[in-house]
Design a protein around this motif. Sequence first.
Motif, short mmCIF file in Angstrom:
data_model
loop_
_atom_site.label_atom_id
_atom_site.label_comp_id
_atom_site.label_asym_id
_atom_site.label_seq_id
_atom_site.Cartn_x
_atom_site.Cartn_y
_atom_site.Cartn_z
N ASP A 38 4.60 29.43 26.73
CA ASP A 38 4.58 28.25 26.65
C ASP A 38 5.03 27.54 27.84
OD1 ASP A 38 3.95 28.43 23.93
OD2 ASP A 38 5.72 28.10 23.00
N LEU A 39 6.19 28.07 28.40
CA LEU A 39 6.44 27.24 29.76
C LEU A 39 5.33 27.29 30.91
CD1 LEU A 39 8.83 25.94 31.46
CD2 LEU A 39 9.57 28.18 32.18
N ARG A 91 11.26 18.31 27.07
CA ARG A 91 12.33 17.58 27.94
C ARG A 91 13.40 18.57 28.77
NH1 ARG A 91 14.59 14.10 23.20
NH2 ARG A 91 12.63 13.48 22.60
N GLY A 92 13.46 19.78 28.41
CA GLY A 92 14.48 20.87 29.10
C GLY A 92 13.85 21.31 30.14
N VAL A 93 12.68 20.97 30.29
CA VAL A 93 11.89 21.56 31.59
C VAL A 93 12.39 20.97 32.95
CG1 VAL A 93 9.66 22.20 32.66
CG2 VAL A 93 9.91 22.16 30.06
N ARG A 109 7.38 24.60 40.60
CA ARG A 109 8.37 25.78 40.04
C ARG A 109 9.11 25.18 38.85
NH1 ARG A 109 13.34 28.33 40.96
NH2 ARG A 109 13.31 30.63 40.67
N CYS A 110 8.71 25.84 37.64
CA CYS A 110 9.16 25.24 36.55
C CYS A 110 10.29 26.18 35.68
CB CYS A 110 8.16 25.14 35.44
SG CYS A 110 6.82 24.00 36.19
N THR A 111 11.31 25.43 35.46
CA THR A 111 12.54 26.48 34.91
C THR A 111 12.80 25.76 33.40
OG1 THR A 111 14.11 25.28 36.02
CG2 THR A 111 13.40 27.54 37.05
#
Length: 141
Positions: A38-39, A91-93, A109-111
């Motif tokens: 999903d991320l 929202r938390g990305v 770069r997504c966390t």
Amino acid sequence: MSDDRGSTIPLILGFFLIALLAVAGSVALADTFVQQRDLQDVCDGAAAATAATAVDLGRGRAGNPHTLPFQDAQHVDAAVAAYLARDPGRRGVRVAAAVSADRKTVTLRCTQERSLAFGAVFGKPTITHTATSSARAPLST
């Protein structure tokens, strides 16, 4: 022979506990895989949205008519933020964007920190996922 009576109950309970831990581990592993996927989808979408909205139309036509370079980092960050704001589940990305020196490639770069299914059982209630995606500047038509 009467002393052996009931000695199978601890064995059955032990096997049941092992099977329960195996099922919980499988569920946690599958949940982690789905969260990572999903991320990655969100990161790929943000890169595509950035490629579609953060290009410098004026500079592309004046300089090289075949490619449209990306605007500065502020415009890229704004395009990513607009994409993430469309869905409350994102929202938390956290996204860190980098534009290449020739301004033709953007790398994101997504966390995201997410709760882990049965994390309390395994001693780790949350896990941090990281995904990377990049997009090239679109061609002008």
